[in-house]
Write a protein that holds these residues in place. Structure first.
Motif, PDB file in Angstrom:
ATOM      1  N   LEU A 105      -0.787  13.198 -13.344  1.00 27.97           N
ATOM      2  CA  LEU A 105      -1.290  13.466 -12.131  1.00 27.97           C
ATOM      3  C   LEU A 105      -0.522  12.676 -11.146  1.00 27.97           C
ATOM      4  N   GLN A 106      -0.923  13.142  -9.615  1.00 29.62           N
ATOM      5  CA  GLN A 106      -0.399  12.177  -8.668  1.00 29.62           C
ATOM      6  C   GLN A 106      -1.355  11.029  -8.462  1.00 29.62           C
ATOM      7  N   VAL A 107      -0.754  10.083  -8.090  1.00 23.89           N
ATOM      8  CA  VAL A 107      -1.797   8.683  -7.598  1.00 23.89           C
ATOM      9  C   VAL A 107      -1.641   8.670  -6.159  1.00 23.89           C
ATOM     10  N   VAL A 108      -2.637   8.867  -5.359  1.00 27.37           N
ATOM     11  CA  VAL A 108      -2.581   8.763  -3.948  1.00 27.37           C
ATOM     12  C   VAL A 108      -3.621   7.816  -3.405  1.00 27.37           C
ATOM     13  N   LEU A 109      -2.943   6.904  -2.635  1.00 25.63           N
ATOM     14  CA  LEU A 109      -3.961   5.792  -1.849  1.00 25.63           C
ATOM     15  C   LEU A 109      -4.182   6.495  -0.572  1.00 25.63           C
ATOM     16  N   ALA A 110      -5.348   6.872  -0.604  1.00 22.41           N
ATOM     17  CA  ALA A 110      -5.999   7.448   0.470  1.00 22.41           C
ATOM     18  C   ALA A 110      -6.924   6.725   1.398  1.00 22.41           C
ATOM     19  N   THR A 111      -6.286   5.603   1.958  1.00 23.71           N
ATOM     20  CA  THR A 111      -7.182   4.680   2.704  1.00 23.71           C
ATOM     21  C   THR A 111      -6.957   4.674   4.061  1.00 23.71           C
ATOM     22  N   SER A 112      -7.753   4.120   4.865  1.00 21.81           N
ATOM     23  CA  SER A 112      -7.716   4.168   6.438  1.00 21.81           C
ATOM     24  C   SER A 112      -7.505   2.544   6.844  1.00 21.81           C
ATOM     25  N   ALA A 113      -6.978   1.765   5.865  1.00 19.23           N
ATOM     26  CA  ALA A 113      -6.813   0.522   6.281  1.00 19.23           C
ATOM     27  C   ALA A 113      -5.615   0.439   7.181  1.00 19.23           C
ATOM     28  N   PRO A 114      -5.653  -0.755   8.082  1.00 16.68           N
ATOM     29  CA  PRO A 114      -4.458  -0.989   8.878  1.00 16.68           C
ATOM     30  C   PRO A 114      -3.118  -1.143   8.226  1.00 16.68           C
ATOM     31  N   GLU A 115      -1.898  -1.101   8.758  1.00 18.46           N
ATOM     32  CA  GLU A 115      -0.776  -0.963   7.861  1.00 18.46           C
ATOM     33  C   GLU A 115      -0.589  -2.596   7.383  1.00 18.46           C
ATOM     34  N   ASP A 116      -0.811  -3.629   8.322  1.00 17.64           N
ATOM     35  CA  ASP A 116      -0.864  -5.044   7.873  1.00 17.64           C
ATOM     36  C   ASP A 116      -1.777  -5.304   6.610  1.00 17.64           C
ATOM     37  N   GLU A 117      -2.751  -4.964   6.612  1.00 16.36           N
ATOM     38  CA  GLU A 117      -3.915  -5.083   5.788  1.00 16.36           C
ATOM     39  C   GLU A 117      -3.542  -4.192   4.301  1.00 16.36           C
ATOM     40  N   LEU A 118      -3.254  -2.941   4.535  1.00 16.05           N
ATOM     41  CA  LEU A 118      -2.549  -2.061   3.331  1.00 16.05           C
ATOM     42  C   LEU A 118      -1.408  -2.640   2.769  1.00 16.05           C
ATOM     43  N   ALA A 119      -0.450  -3.310   3.529  1.00 18.62           N
ATOM     44  CA  ALA A 119       0.598  -4.168   2.712  1.00 18.62           C
ATOM     45  C   ALA A 119       0.031  -5.237   1.967  1.00 18.62           C
ATOM     46  N   MET A 120      -1.213  -6.109   2.374  1.00 18.43           N
ATOM     47  CA  MET A 120      -1.650  -7.164   1.607  1.00 18.43           C
ATOM     48  C   MET A 120      -2.270  -6.686   0.169  1.00 18.43           C
ATOM     49  N   LEU A 121      -2.955  -5.457   0.547  1.00 19.09           N
ATOM     50  CA  LEU A 121      -3.858  -4.792  -0.559  1.00 19.09           C
ATOM     51  C   LEU A 121      -2.650  -4.221  -1.525  1.00 19.09           C
ATOM     52  N   ARG A 122      -1.583  -3.644  -1.158  1.00 19.06           N
ATOM     53  CA  ARG A 122      -0.642  -3.160  -2.192  1.00 19.06           C
ATOM     54  C   ARG A 122       0.010  -4.169  -2.894  1.00 19.06           C
ATOM     55  N   GLU A 123       0.395  -5.330  -2.211  1.00 21.24           N
ATOM     56  CA  GLU A 123       1.002  -6.523  -3.017  1.00 21.24           C
ATOM     57  C   GLU A 123      -0.004  -6.881  -4.275  1.00 21.24           C
ATOM     58  N   VAL A 124      -1.233  -6.979  -3.596  1.00 24.20           N
ATOM     59  CA  VAL A 124      -2.340  -7.562  -4.884  1.00 24.20           C
ATOM     60  C   VAL A 124      -2.288  -6.405  -5.950  1.00 24.20           C
TER      61      VAL A 124
END
Length: 228
Positions: A105-124
């Motif tokens: 199945l595809q894994v999709v991150l469907a978030t509305s976080a701003p790009e800078d915050e999303l970058a932190m979340l993806r790193e974590v």
């Protein structure tokens, strides 16, 4: 030439669903409102987490002047970034994404976080190798509870609502999915009660990603496997 059909997708909210960030957001908003001199009870902030950021600021500030609203957003972003070292994946988050991907199945991150915050979340989260598509606040004018970000995620994954399931932690997630006619799963790890999530329209509720992983065969995600 045979056209390759897109695999069914599981859409994941990130804040409060995969990463334990909601209470850091609440604290950042608390400091932001204090900085601009706007009195706000913190339970009201908690109840608004997961909502579109601009809508949150407008409602909680009593529709304050645009410059004040802008200051609130900037201050929240600054304080949230200061707290970034405290971000942690929620129990079972990485393992759940791995299992979903292993099922085809595809894994999709469907978030509305701003790009800078999303970058932190993806790193974590450290799971980009498992992710097929990602959304952010840049993709829509207004996010949840409007269904726009959900529809963008479905379009990028190349699937219909019938070929996907959404996993989130907020009533705003559930309401957005209901408007998009998309089945949603609720998680308690964002701090919203089981009854509230059910009333908002989720099909089933689990404690956290780890609990969902343990009971994946009992969730709507299992039905996607037959479509893959």
């Amino acid at each position: 030439m045979v056209t390759q059909l897109a695999q069914p997708a599981v859409l994941f909210d990130v804040d409060g669903t995969l990463v334990d960030s909601n209470y850091l957001h609440i604290h950042a908003w608390q400091r932001a409102f204090a900085e601009v001199g706007v009195e706000i009870e913190m339970w009201r902030v908690h109840r608004s987490i997961g909502m579109d950021g601009s809508t949150l600021v407008k409602e909680l500030s009593g529709d304050a002047p645009e410059d004040v609203q802008s200051q609130l957003k900037d201050a929240h972003s600054r304080y949230y970034k200061e707290a970034a070292p405290l971000l942690r994946p929620l129990p079972g988050a990485r393992e759940l994404l791995r299992r979903v991907a292993d099922l085809g199945l595809q894994v999709v991150l469907a978030t509305s976080a701003p790009e800078d915050e999303l970058a932190m979340l993806r790193e974590v989260l450290d799971s980009d190798d498992l992710v097929s598509e990602v959304t952010s606040s840049a993709d829509v004018d207004t996010a949840k509870p409007k269904p726009d970000i959900v529809n963008v995620a479905l379009e990028r994954a190349g699937v219909t609502a019938e070929e996907a399931v959404f996993v989130g932690d907020a009533v705003w997630d559930a309401e957005a999915c209901a408007r998009a006619e998309l089945v949603s799963v609720g998680l308690l790890c964002g701090g919203v009660s089981r009854d509230e999530l059910r009333d908002a329209g989720v099909a089933v509720v689990f404690e956290n990603p780890e609990d969902l992983l343990k009971h994946l065969d009992e969730s709507p995600i299992a039905k996607l496997i037959d479509k893959s």
